[in-house]
Design a protein around this motif. Structure first.
Motif, mmCIF file in Angstrom:
data_model
loop_
_atom_site.group_PDB
_atom_site.id
_atom_site.type_symbol
_atom_site.label_atom_id
_atom_site.label_comp_id
_atom_site.label_asym_id
_atom_site.label_seq_id
_atom_site.Cartn_x
_atom_site.Cartn_y
_atom_site.Cartn_z
ATOM 1 N N VAL A 38 12.633 1.409 -5.213
ATOM 2 C CA VAL A 38 11.874 2.499 -5.815
ATOM 3 C C VAL A 38 10.777 2.137 -6.648
ATOM 4 O O VAL A 38 9.820 2.439 -6.604
ATOM 5 N N LEU A 39 11.365 0.924 -7.794
ATOM 6 C CA LEU A 39 10.192 0.570 -8.551
ATOM 7 C C LEU A 39 9.106 -0.215 -7.900
ATOM 8 O O LEU A 39 7.994 -0.004 -8.377
ATOM 9 N N ILE A 40 9.577 -1.025 -6.811
ATOM 10 C CA ILE A 40 8.532 -1.598 -6.085
ATOM 11 C C ILE A 40 7.183 -0.725 -5.287
ATOM 12 O O ILE A 40 6.424 -0.694 -5.319
ATOM 13 N N GLY A 41 8.235 0.523 -4.856
ATOM 14 C CA GLY A 41 7.242 1.316 -4.278
ATOM 15 C C GLY A 41 6.359 2.200 -5.513
ATOM 16 O O GLY A 41 5.075 2.500 -4.974
ATOM 17 N N GLY A 42 6.833 2.463 -6.375
ATOM 18 C CA GLY A 42 6.220 2.903 -7.574
ATOM 19 C C GLY A 42 4.925 2.070 -7.846
ATOM 20 O O GLY A 42 3.688 2.584 -8.172
ATOM 21 N N VAL A 43 5.210 0.731 -8.184
ATOM 22 C CA VAL A 43 3.911 0.105 -8.359
ATOM 23 C C VAL A 43 3.059 -0.121 -7.060
ATOM 24 O O VAL A 43 1.660 -0.118 -7.504
ATOM 25 N N ILE A 44 3.364 -0.110 -5.967
ATOM 26 C CA ILE A 44 2.516 -0.265 -4.822
ATOM 27 C C ILE A 44 1.583 1.121 -4.705
ATOM 28 O O ILE A 44 0.394 0.993 -4.729
ATOM 29 N N PHE A 45 2.220 2.475 -4.998
ATOM 30 C CA PHE A 45 1.460 3.514 -5.060
ATOM 31 C C PHE A 45 0.556 3.833 -6.443
ATOM 32 O O PHE A 45 -0.474 4.196 -6.253
ATOM 33 N N TRP A 46 1.049 3.223 -7.468
ATOM 34 C CA TRP A 46 0.253 2.933 -8.786
ATOM 35 C C TRP A 46 -1.096 2.122 -8.113
ATOM 36 O O TRP A 46 -2.125 2.581 -8.957
ATOM 37 N N LYS A 47 -0.913 0.926 -7.685
ATOM 38 C CA LYS A 47 -1.814 0.166 -7.454
ATOM 39 C C LYS A 47 -3.020 0.790 -6.479
ATOM 40 O O LYS A 47 -4.225 0.682 -6.515
ATOM 41 N N LEU A 48 -2.446 1.350 -5.379
ATOM 42 C CA LEU A 48 -3.078 2.261 -4.312
ATOM 43 C C LEU A 48 -3.946 3.339 -4.722
ATOM 44 O O LEU A 48 -5.073 3.631 -4.383
ATOM 45 N N GLU A 49 -3.241 4.106 -5.431
ATOM 46 C CA GLU A 49 -3.672 5.446 -5.794
ATOM 47 C C GLU A 49 -4.379 5.494 -6.971
ATOM 48 O O GLU A 49 -5.033 6.444 -7.492
ATOM 49 N N GLY A 50 -4.062 4.615 -8.021
ATOM 50 C CA GLY A 50 -4.457 4.839 -9.241
ATOM 51 C C GLY A 50 -5.848 4.734 -9.672
ATOM 52 O O GLY A 50 -6.395 5.853 -10.481
ATOM 53 N N ASP A 51 -6.500 3.725 -9.231
ATOM 54 C CA ASP A 51 -8.137 3.749 -9.184
ATOM 55 C C ASP A 51 -8.579 4.864 -8.667
ATOM 56 O O ASP A 51 -9.745 5.379 -9.127
ATOM 57 N N LEU A 52 -8.309 5.096 -7.418
ATOM 58 C CA LEU A 52 -8.682 6.519 -6.820
ATOM 59 C C LEU A 52 -8.603 7.458 -7.481
ATOM 60 O O LEU A 52 -9.597 8.368 -7.570
#
Length: 305
Positions: free
Chosen positions: A27-41
């Motif tokens: 779950v934490l790895i998924g949160g990091v990936i979503f954060w990197k993919l969607e955060g800047d957008l």
């Protein structure tokens, strides 16, 4: 090597703890990936929306902040009931019989898109009791339908085994055909229909199909809910049927995946732990909750054919 195995068996960590660590890590790895993919957008979207707001207030000088908030509230209220702001025509809103039936299906299947919800007190109270009895009923029915699908697979597999005499190849072939036909029937076919009827891209339609059948139900894409489109009645019936049988098929697919993972887990346990004598580990295994859980699973009666 034997000494190392003995040390590992003495320092054995309960599997529930290992699964918990794997789950939290996943779950934490998924949160990091979503954060990197969607955060800047997301930050870019916020900047774009603030610029649009500024341009709107500049263009329409008679519209101040309070007026803009009032307009936004109207747009939000209109979207919640499924009306259209385009043109002078009116629509029936979300709460038609067909869309209400689809909403009932999303309640008992726990999809819960969130695009429509009861607003009256009576409707909210009824929704609670409807879901309270409907969700268990839905699980029982889906489980039974999934078992019938599994029985059909086994019967076809047994028939082909009798003709060919090759057990492993036949079972693999039957499972492969089942997966591919299910993917065509519940993903590729609906994806094409949604692309044509809703105007989505193929990636958006495929994303919607999985989010729906997995009962995640974000609600960012919802079929049969665009107030600017007119949908035939058969479209809602087709959607409800697709959701029901698609859930049963995906549950069957998940059960197959769980079975494969459990078989791999058992295989690695046998390779790492080795074969132990019953007299040495009899008392320890009886006190071990993991062993007790495995015994309970073994005692569970197989699916009736």
């Amino acid at each position: 090597m034997t000494r190392v195995r003995e040390m590992l068996s003495l320092a054995r960590v309960p599997s529930i703890l290992v699964l918990g660590v794997v789950y939290v890590t996943y779950v934490l790895i998924g949160g990091v990936i979503f954060w990197k993919l969607e955060g800047d957008l997301g930050q870019k979207d916020i900047g774009r929306l603030l610029t649009s707001k500024k341009n709107l207030l500049t263009t329409y000088t008679c519209l101040n902040q309070d007026g803009l908030e009032a307009v936004a509230q109207v747009v939000q209220d209109v979207s919640k009931v499924g009306l259209s702001l385009k043109g002078n025509h009116t629509t029936d809103g979300f709460w038609k019989f067909t869309s209400s039936a689809v909403f009932a299906a999303t309640v008992v299947t726990t999809i819960g898109y969130g695009n429509m919800s009861p607003s009256s007190t009576a409707g909210q109270i009824f929704c609670v009791f409807f879901a309270l009895f409907g969700i268990p009923l839905n699980m029982v029915v889906l489980n039974r339908v999934g078992k019938y699908m599994l029985v059909m697979e086994r019967n076809i597999s047994d028939f082909l085994e009798g003709k060919t005499g090759r057990r492993k190849c036949t079972r693999f072939f039957v499972h492969l055909v089942s997966y591919l036909s299910g993917a065509v029937l519940f993903f590729i076919g609906p994806m094409i229909v949604f692309q044509l009827r809703e105007g989505w891209t193929y990636s958006q339609a495929m994303y919607y199909c999985f989010i729906t059948l997995s009962t995640i139900g974000f609600g960012d894409f919802v079929a049969d809910s665009n107030p600017d489109k007119e949908y035939p009645d058969w479209y809602s019936v087709l959607m409800a049927s697709w959701i029901f049988f698609g859930l049963a098929w995906l549950a069957l697919l998940i059960n197959h995946s769980i079975d494969i993972l459990e078989r791999l887990n058992t295989h690695f346990k046998q390779r790492c732990g080795g074969q132990r004598q019953e007299g040495e580990t009899g008392g320890t295994e009886r006190d071990n909750p993991d062993t007790q859980a495995d015994e309970e699973e073994i005692k569970t009666p197989p699916i009736a054919q």
